[in-house]
Design an enzyme around this catalytic site. Structure first.
Site, PDB file in Angstrom:
ATOM      1  N   LYS A  32       0.847  -1.194   0.000  1.00 57.06           N
ATOM      2  CA  LYS A  32       0.000   0.000   0.000  1.00 57.06           C
ATOM      3  C   LYS A  32       0.878   1.238   0.000  1.00 57.06           C
ATOM      4  O   LYS A  32       1.722   1.426   0.876  1.00 57.06           O
ATOM      5  CB  LYS A  32      -0.922   0.036   1.220  1.00 57.06           C
ATOM      6  CG  LYS A  32      -1.878   1.245   1.207  1.00 57.06           C
ATOM      7  CD  LYS A  32      -2.532   1.472   2.552  1.00 57.06           C
ATOM      8  CE  LYS A  32      -1.655   2.242   3.506  1.00 57.06           C
ATOM      9  NZ  LYS A  32      -1.752   3.712   3.344  1.00 57.06           N
ATOM     10  N   ASP A  59      -3.349   4.296  -2.095  1.00 59.28           N
ATOM     11  CA  ASP A  59      -4.278   4.842  -1.105  1.00 59.28           C
ATOM     12  C   ASP A  59      -4.227   6.371  -1.179  1.00 59.28           C
ATOM     13  O   ASP A  59      -3.686   7.031  -0.295  1.00 59.28           O
ATOM     14  CB  ASP A  59      -3.880   4.339   0.280  1.00 59.28           C
ATOM     15  CG  ASP A  59      -4.873   4.743   1.354  1.00 59.28           C
ATOM     16  OD1 ASP A  59      -6.028   5.064   1.012  1.00 59.28           O
ATOM     17  OD2 ASP A  59      -4.489   4.733   2.544  1.00 59.28           O
ATOM     18  N   LYS A  61      -6.995   8.393  -1.501  1.00 55.78           N
ATOM     19  CA  LYS A  61      -8.179   9.001  -0.876  1.00 55.78           C
ATOM     20  C   LYS A  61      -8.685  10.202  -1.681  1.00 55.78           C
ATOM     21  O   LYS A  61      -8.877  11.299  -1.158  1.00 55.78           O
ATOM     22  CB  LYS A  61      -7.877   9.415   0.567  1.00 55.78           C
ATOM     23  CG  LYS A  61      -7.526   8.248   1.491  1.00 55.78           C
ATOM     24  CD  LYS A  61      -7.290   8.727   2.911  1.00 55.78           C
ATOM     25  CE  LYS A  61      -7.045   7.574   3.869  1.00 55.78           C
ATOM     26  NZ  LYS A  61      -5.743   6.918   3.652  1.00 55.78           N
ATOM     27  N   ASP A  64     -12.976  15.134  -4.433  1.00 56.89           N
ATOM     28  CA  ASP A  64     -13.126  16.423  -5.109  1.00 56.89           C
ATOM     29  C   ASP A  64     -14.410  16.346  -5.933  1.00 56.89           C
ATOM     30  O   ASP A  64     -15.188  15.403  -5.782  1.00 56.89           O
ATOM     31  CB  ASP A  64     -11.897  16.692  -5.999  1.00 56.89           C
ATOM     32  CG  ASP A  64     -11.574  18.174  -6.123  1.00 56.89           C
ATOM     33  OD1 ASP A  64     -12.500  18.958  -6.451  1.00 56.89           O
ATOM     34  OD2 ASP A  64     -10.414  18.563  -5.885  1.00 56.89           O
ATOM     35  N   THR A 115      -9.685   5.165  10.827  1.00 54.48           N
ATOM     36  CA  THR A 115      -9.536   4.411  12.068  1.00 54.48           C
ATOM     37  C   THR A 115      -8.901   5.244  13.183  1.00 54.48           C
ATOM     38  O   THR A 115      -8.809   4.779  14.328  1.00 54.48           O
ATOM     39  CB  THR A 115      -8.687   3.141  11.845  1.00 54.48           C
ATOM     40  OG1 THR A 115      -7.473   3.491  11.175  1.00 54.48           O
ATOM     41  CG2 THR A 115      -9.462   2.147  10.995  1.00 54.48           C
ATOM     42  N   ARG A 205       3.136  -0.041  10.679  1.00 53.59           N
ATOM     43  CA  ARG A 205       4.155   0.050  11.724  1.00 53.59           C
ATOM     44  C   ARG A 205       4.478  -1.253  12.446  1.00 53.59           C
ATOM     45  O   ARG A 205       5.651  -1.476  12.781  1.00 53.59           O
ATOM     46  CB  ARG A 205       3.758   1.153  12.721  1.00 53.59           C
ATOM     47  CG  ARG A 205       3.994   2.550  12.173  1.00 53.59           C
ATOM     48  CD  ARG A 205       3.330   3.630  13.002  1.00 53.59           C
ATOM     49  NE  ARG A 205       1.894   3.690  12.753  1.00 53.59           N
ATOM     50  CZ  ARG A 205       1.085   4.605  13.273  1.00 53.59           C
ATOM     51  NH1 ARG A 205       1.573   5.523  14.091  1.00 53.59           N
ATOM     52  NH2 ARG A 205      -0.202   4.605  12.979  1.00 53.59           N
TER      53      ARG A 205
END
Length: 224
Positions: A32, A59, A61, A64, A115, A205
């Site tokens: 990703k 990713d 996002k 518009d 999240t 992470r």
């Protein structure tokens, strides 16, 4: 998809990102690339990561007016992403145009609720109902718009899967048992998300910042 784990590769240096993938690619199913990576390295960086031979999830996002989002989708055709995100809050027309403009083999999924947000954040933003209510409303809108699926937390994916039997569900913010939550507020384990119907598990992470990323990725894969 034999391995649903996608490594979230948000790193400032391209060489470091490529080195990390080489260490863990035997234990992940894709990569990703988010806004941090894309803004730092652009299309060149995406092509470089694609040479590693894993599916790419962009990713970005996108959010518009419909015409602008459709143009952005067309602009990334040459990158051949497997998955691209748009924001469900952009509305039905925007999502319909995003899907229409996407590449033939590209899944378009709508981000519902980040999240890192919880009930208090929704209330401050003037959104009524619970996080569960909010995600379910946006999932219904995404399905009506012809998208392939949504992005949601592991706390909602089970309910969404029951409502949208053939949807494609991306779950980020996952934490293996015993891991620190960090800035994530609505987390579950990778295994729980998978059992509840997740199609893709986005993990960053817990792998990228582990002392031994390959071992961390292998341990997560073993739980699935």
């Amino acid at each position: 998809m034999s391995n649903p784990v996608f490594l979230a590769l948000d790193v400032p240096r391209l060489d470091a990102g490529k080195a990390l993938i080489e260490k863990v690619k035997g234990h992940i199913g894709g990569v990703k690339l988010g806004m941090e990576f894309f803004y730092a390295h652009g299309a060149h960086g995406v092509h470089e990561i694609a040479h590693c031979g894993l599916p790419i999830f962009l990713d970005l996002k996108l959010h518009d007016i419909p015409n602008t989002v459709a143009g952005a989708m067309q602009a990334i055709h040459t990158l051949e992403p497997a998955i691209v995100t748009v924001h469900a809050s952009g509305g039905q027309a925007m999502m319909e145009d995003a899907k229409a403009a996407a590449g033939e083999n590209c899944k378009v999924v709508a981000v519902t609720m980040l999240t890192s947000l919880d009930q208090r954040d929704l209330t401050k933003a003037g959104v009524t109902g619970t996080p569960h209510d909010h995600v379910m409303r946006l999932a219904e809108l995404a399905e009506a718009s012809g998208l392939d699926g949504i992005v949601c937390s592991g706390q909602e994916v089970g309910a969404v899967h029951k409502q949208w039997k053939h949807g494609f569900f991306v779950v980020p913010g996952l934490r293996p048992a015993g891991s620190a939550a960090g800035d994530q507020k609505r987390t579950v384990t990778p295994r729980q998300a998978r059992d509840d119907g997740a199609s893709v598990l986005v993990i960053g992470r817990p792998i990228s910042r582990a002392l031994d990323p390959a071992e961390a990725a292998r341990a997560i894969e073993a739980t699935l």
